[in-house]
Design a protein around this motif. Structure first.
Motif, PDB file in Angstrom:
ATOM      1  N   UNK A   2       0.831  -1.193   0.000  1.00 41.29           N
ATOM      2  CA  UNK A   2       0.000   0.000   0.000  1.00 41.29           C
ATOM      3  C   UNK A   2       0.867   1.245   0.000  1.00 41.29           C
ATOM      4  N   UNK A   3       1.843   1.304  -0.836  1.00 44.74           N
ATOM      5  CA  UNK A   3       2.751   2.435  -0.827  1.00 44.74           C
ATOM      6  C   UNK A   3       2.090   3.659  -1.444  1.00 44.74           C
ATOM      7  N   UNK A   4       2.127   4.719  -0.714  1.00 44.52           N
ATOM      8  CA  UNK A   4       1.645   6.002  -1.195  1.00 44.52           C
ATOM      9  C   UNK A   4       2.429   7.056  -0.437  1.00 44.52           C
ATOM     10  N   UNK A   5       3.299   7.750  -1.126  1.00 46.63           N
ATOM     11  CA  UNK A   5       4.178   8.715  -0.468  1.00 46.63           C
ATOM     12  C   UNK A   5       3.399   9.875   0.138  1.00 46.63           C
ATOM     13  N   UNK A  18      -5.333  -3.834   8.012  1.00 44.03           N
ATOM     14  CA  UNK A  18      -6.678  -4.215   7.602  1.00 44.03           C
ATOM     15  C   UNK A  18      -6.611  -5.503   6.776  1.00 44.03           C
ATOM     16  N   UNK A  19      -7.579  -6.388   6.992  1.00 46.48           N
ATOM     17  CA  UNK A  19      -7.650  -7.621   6.207  1.00 46.48           C
ATOM     18  C   UNK A  19      -7.936  -7.237   4.756  1.00 46.48           C
ATOM     19  N   UNK A  20      -7.158  -7.766   3.815  1.00 47.11           N
ATOM     20  CA  UNK A  20      -7.372  -7.417   2.401  1.00 47.11           C
ATOM     21  C   UNK A  20      -8.787  -7.749   1.935  1.00 47.11           C
ATOM     22  N   UNK A  23      -9.793 -11.230   0.676  1.00 42.63           N
ATOM     23  CA  UNK A  23     -10.025 -12.259   1.700  1.00 42.63           C
ATOM     24  C   UNK A  23     -11.494 -12.244   2.118  1.00 42.63           C
ATOM     25  N   UNK A  24     -12.051 -11.065   2.312  1.00 43.23           N
ATOM     26  CA  UNK A  24     -13.474 -10.953   2.665  1.00 43.23           C
ATOM     27  C   UNK A  24     -14.359 -11.515   1.552  1.00 43.23           C
ATOM     28  N   UNK A  25     -14.015 -11.186   0.313  1.00 40.56           N
ATOM     29  CA  UNK A  25     -14.797 -11.665  -0.829  1.00 40.56           C
ATOM     30  C   UNK A  25     -14.725 -13.185  -0.906  1.00 40.56           C
ATOM     31  N   UNK A  26     -13.538 -13.736  -0.772  1.00 42.24           N
ATOM     32  CA  UNK A  26     -13.388 -15.191  -0.825  1.00 42.24           C
ATOM     33  C   UNK A  26     -14.225 -15.869   0.254  1.00 42.24           C
ATOM     34  N   UNK A  27     -14.169 -15.353   1.467  1.00 38.74           N
ATOM     35  CA  UNK A  27     -14.957 -15.923   2.572  1.00 38.74           C
ATOM     36  C   UNK A  27     -16.453 -15.857   2.270  1.00 38.74           C
ATOM     37  N   UNK A  28     -16.901 -14.712   1.772  1.00 36.06           N
ATOM     38  CA  UNK A  28     -18.331 -14.539   1.482  1.00 36.06           C
ATOM     39  C   UNK A  28     -18.788 -15.501   0.393  1.00 36.06           C
ATOM     40  N   UNK A  29     -17.984 -15.675  -0.654  1.00 41.13           N
ATOM     41  CA  UNK A  29     -18.354 -16.590  -1.737  1.00 41.13           C
ATOM     42  C   UNK A  29     -18.401 -18.025  -1.209  1.00 41.13           C
ATOM     43  N   UNK A  30     -17.408 -18.401  -0.418  1.00 44.12           N
ATOM     44  CA  UNK A  30     -17.413 -19.754   0.165  1.00 44.12           C
ATOM     45  C   UNK A  30     -18.637 -19.978   1.040  1.00 44.12           C
TER      46      UNK A  30
END
Length: 93
Positions: A2-5, A18-20, A23-30
């Motif tokens: 998350x590089x942003x100068x 923060x959890x990427x 990961x949330x999307x994968x969990x929800x689809x499963x």
């Protein structure tokens, strides 16, 4: 990752903890597929896109205080495309 100068070290640290989103999307689809059991879904791709796109548009529009140009810039869309999507979801003010 998350590089942003332009971001302070505190903001960068908070973002990295923060959890990427994927990961949330994968969990929800499963969970969704598990809840269906042996039943096969149809048009899953379209269903997921619509389920993600509506809250994405809603939240970014709120964050931009209704400024469609700013919203489009945040989303990386051109303003015409954004307006079309807003109409699709009845989010035009």
């Amino acid at each position: 990752m998350y590089e942003d100068s332009n971001k302070s070290p505190e903001v960068t640290s908070a973002i990295e903890s923060v959890v990427p989103l994927h990961i949330h999307v994968e969990r929800a689809v499963r969970q969704y597929l598990n809840a269906l059991g042996d039943e096969l879904p149809t048009d899953l791709y379209e269903l997921i896109l619509r389920q993600v796109e509506l809250p994405l548009l809603t939240v970014v529009l709120e964050q931009s205080r209704g400024n469609q140009s700013k919203c489009a810039q945040i989303l990386g869309l051109n303003r015409g495309t954004l307006r079309k999507k807003l109409k699709t979801y009845n989010l035009m003010s």
